[in-house]
Write a protein that holds these residues in place. Structure first.
Motif, short mmCIF file in Angstrom:
data_model
loop_
_atom_site.label_atom_id
_atom_site.label_comp_id
_atom_site.label_asym_id
_atom_site.label_seq_id
_atom_site.Cartn_x
_atom_site.Cartn_y
_atom_site.Cartn_z
N ASP B 19 0.82 -1.20 0.00
CA ASP B 19 0.00 0.00 0.00
C ASP B 19 0.87 1.27 0.00
O ASP B 19 0.66 2.18 0.80
N LEU B 20 1.87 1.30 -0.89
CA LEU B 20 2.78 2.45 -0.96
C LEU B 20 2.04 3.70 -1.42
O LEU B 20 1.26 3.65 -2.37
N ALA B 21 2.29 4.81 -0.73
CA ALA B 21 1.59 6.07 -1.03
C ALA B 21 2.16 6.72 -2.29
O ALA B 21 3.31 6.47 -2.68
N GLN B 22 1.33 7.57 -2.91
CA GLN B 22 1.78 8.40 -4.05
C GLN B 22 3.04 9.14 -3.64
O GLN B 22 3.13 9.70 -2.56
N GLY B 23 4.07 9.10 -4.50
CA GLY B 23 5.30 9.83 -4.22
C GLY B 23 6.36 9.01 -3.52
O GLY B 23 7.49 9.46 -3.36
N THR B 24 6.01 7.79 -3.08
CA THR B 24 7.01 6.93 -2.45
C THR B 24 8.11 6.62 -3.46
O THR B 24 7.83 6.26 -4.59
N LYS B 25 9.37 6.77 -3.03
CA LYS B 25 10.49 6.49 -3.93
C LYS B 25 10.77 4.99 -3.99
O LYS B 25 10.87 4.34 -2.95
N LEU B 26 10.87 4.46 -5.19
CA LEU B 26 11.19 3.04 -5.35
C LEU B 26 12.72 2.86 -5.38
O LEU B 26 13.45 3.83 -5.57
N PRO B 27 13.20 1.62 -5.20
CA PRO B 27 14.65 1.37 -5.31
C PRO B 27 15.18 1.82 -6.67
O PRO B 27 14.43 1.88 -7.65
N LYS B 28 16.47 2.13 -6.71
CA LYS B 28 17.13 2.51 -7.97
C LYS B 28 17.14 1.35 -8.97
O LYS B 28 17.04 0.20 -8.57
N VAL B 29 17.35 1.68 -10.24
CA VAL B 29 17.42 0.64 -11.27
C VAL B 29 18.44 -0.43 -10.89
O VAL B 29 18.17 -1.63 -10.98
N SER B 30 19.62 0.01 -10.41
CA SER B 30 20.67 -0.96 -10.07
C SER B 30 20.20 -1.90 -8.96
O SER B 30 20.52 -3.09 -8.96
N GLU B 31 19.41 -1.37 -8.01
CA GLU B 31 18.90 -2.20 -6.93
C GLU B 31 17.83 -3.18 -7.43
O GLU B 31 17.75 -4.32 -7.00
N LEU B 32 17.01 -2.69 -8.37
CA LEU B 32 15.97 -3.56 -8.94
C LEU B 32 16.61 -4.71 -9.73
O LEU B 32 16.10 -5.83 -9.72
N ILE B 33 17.72 -4.41 -10.41
CA ILE B 33 18.44 -5.45 -11.16
C ILE B 33 18.87 -6.56 -10.20
O ILE B 33 18.67 -7.74 -10.46
N GLN B 34 19.44 -6.15 -9.05
CA GLN B 34 19.85 -7.09 -8.01
C GLN B 34 18.65 -7.90 -7.50
O GLN B 34 18.68 -9.11 -7.44
N GLU B 35 17.59 -7.16 -7.16
CA GLU B 35 16.43 -7.78 -6.53
C GLU B 35 15.78 -8.82 -7.43
O GLU B 35 15.41 -9.90 -6.98
N TYR B 36 15.61 -8.47 -8.72
CA TYR B 36 14.87 -9.37 -9.62
C TYR B 36 15.81 -10.26 -10.44
O TYR B 36 15.34 -11.11 -11.19
N GLN B 37 17.12 -10.02 -10.34
CA GLN B 37 18.10 -10.84 -11.05
C GLN B 37 17.83 -10.90 -12.56
O GLN B 37 17.77 -11.98 -13.16
N VAL B 38 17.59 -9.71 -13.12
CA VAL B 38 17.40 -9.63 -14.57
C VAL B 38 18.30 -8.52 -15.11
O VAL B 38 18.92 -7.78 -14.34
N SER B 39 18.33 -8.39 -16.43
CA SER B 39 19.21 -7.40 -17.06
C SER B 39 18.66 -5.99 -16.88
O SER B 39 17.48 -5.79 -16.57
N LYS B 40 19.52 -5.01 -17.12
CA LYS B 40 19.11 -3.61 -17.03
C LYS B 40 17.99 -3.31 -18.02
O LYS B 40 17.02 -2.63 -17.69
N SER B 41 18.11 -3.87 -19.24
CA SER B 41 17.10 -3.53 -20.26
C SER B 41 15.72 -4.07 -19.88
O SER B 41 14.70 -3.46 -20.16
N THR B 42 15.70 -5.23 -19.19
CA THR B 42 14.41 -5.78 -18.73
C THR B 42 13.78 -4.86 -17.69
O THR B 42 12.58 -4.57 -17.73
N ILE B 43 14.60 -4.36 -16.75
CA ILE B 43 14.09 -3.44 -15.72
C ILE B 43 13.59 -2.14 -16.37
O ILE B 43 12.51 -1.65 -16.04
N VAL B 44 14.37 -1.62 -17.32
CA VAL B 44 13.98 -0.36 -17.97
C VAL B 44 12.65 -0.54 -18.71
O VAL B 44 11.74 0.30 -18.61
N LYS B 45 12.52 -1.68 -19.42
CA LYS B 45 11.26 -1.96 -20.12
C LYS B 45 10.09 -2.10 -19.14
O LYS B 45 9.01 -1.58 -19.37
N ALA B 46 10.34 -2.81 -18.03
CA ALA B 46 9.28 -3.00 -17.03
C ALA B 46 8.85 -1.65 -16.45
O ALA B 46 7.64 -1.38 -16.30
#
Lengths: 236, 236
Positions: B19-46
């Motif tokens: 239930d994250l509020a409007q304006g909540t900052k999400l992890p950086k792209v580099s962190e999302l790459i780590q978290e989901y174990q996918v390539s940068k381009s997959t994260i950017v597309k997502a």
């Protein structure tokens, strides 16, 4: 303008100038890279923007194809550029009914996320399309973001003024639509009868920083307005 | 499902479940790459898919932020998944008023791009939201694409049947909106009075191959329907 937005704009212009029909196959990505002398990622981004705008569709393994909107004179309700840009093949004129600086009501300061004692601009305008009444619009601008407005600006495109004079970047909006029966007041303004049908939209616009700065309530003349949008399957 | 659509869906679920509020900052792209174990381009597309769907907004140089739709019970008019999926927090039920195979009128065979002597399915349905009448829908399906339909299928989600049983990929649509006064017939079906307001939508759906296969005309009960869409500045 970002490079990929520039390329997207150029590809769009090529489609329009050559009047390419729906289903026309566009050059391959590798050919577009050659033609525009940019990187693959720029071309891919440009094509995604065009797909999102309903200008092309991409079939994996098969190519990129032109998508044309077949009806003219419809308001694109997915754009947030204001009428002056989105209906640029029509003559849009504006009459300012009211322009004042007021203290916001609770509804307005909640939407604009400002304090009850911060004044806001309240603008009421009648918009015409080819000299027919299109809609009546009631808008509230956060003065902390838009410190100055006057009737001359409001008679033209306020959004254009925000972009060019104030260097503000209108980034996204939430839009809500309801179908209603017209009130006595609005029916008189629009030249219709009380209880005639109307589309009422409520829209909250945000800067690219995420700050809401404009809340607008627009009531459309049902005989002079029609709307379109193009959807695609990128929804999650 | 494509990998980036899967990741987009997972990020969306994380936002909803926490239930994250409007304006909540999400992890950086580099962190999302780590978290989901996918390539940068997959994260950017997502992230682009999520931005396009109004679920996040990206501020260059600053990060990715949550965007929340604040009103519930609104039909998202940008989705082309049919009601059964897009209003999944509500109970959508359907009554089939008519299901027949007919020769198309000129309007229908022009839209569906088929020949005048190819039969089409004609389906008329009443849709309910939480047991209140939402709309009456008249749909035409190209039999060359949809060779079989019956009342049992039409009582549930036709689009779900197309996807799961016929393995068809509904890809995009053109949607036109008009505000009208109700006809005698439609007002009786909807339980309203003649000349009451209504939203009429006309929508043409395409497969991912670019073939149009369904034309639908839907008339909404103005008191039981409301619509929203989220726009962003990626338009050209």
């Amino acid at each position: 303008m970002l490079k990929y937005m520039e390329i997207a704009e150029q590809i769009k212009q090529t489609i329009i100038e050559n009047d390419l029909a729906q289903g026309t196959k566009l050059p391959k990505v590798s050919e577009l890279i050659q033609e525009y002398q940019v990187s693959k990622s720029t071309i891919v981004k440009a094509l995604n923007v065009l797909e999102r705008n309903g200008i092309v569709y991409q079939i994996q393994g098969s190519g990129i194809f032109v998508r044309r909107n077949t009806r003219v004179g419809y308001v694109n309700i997915i754009q947030n550029k204001g009428f002056t840009e989105s209906l640029d093949q029509f003559e849009i004129t504006t009459k300012v009914l009211l322009l004042e600086k007021i203290l916001p009501t609770e509804e307005i300061y909640t939407h604009l996320n400002c304090s009850p004692d911060e004044k806001v601009y309240h603008v009421k305008r009648l918009r015409y399309i080819n000299e027919q009444v299109l809609c009546v619009e009631e808008s509230y601008y956060n003065c902390a973001v838009v410190p100055y407005l006057n009737e001359e600006i409001a008679t033209k495109s306020i959004f254009n003024y925000l972009k060019t004079a104030l260097k503000l970047n209108v980034s996204f909006s939430d839009k809500y639509l309801h179908v209603i029966k017209l009130s006595e007041t609005d029916s008189q303004i629009l030249g219709l009868a009380k209880d005639d049908p109307a589309l009422l939209t409520e829209e909250l616009f945000y800067l690219s920083s995420g700050i809401p700065f404009n809340f607008s309530r627009t009531t459309y003349h049902y005989e002079h307005s029609q709307f379109f949008l193009q959807t695609n399957n990128l929804s999650v």
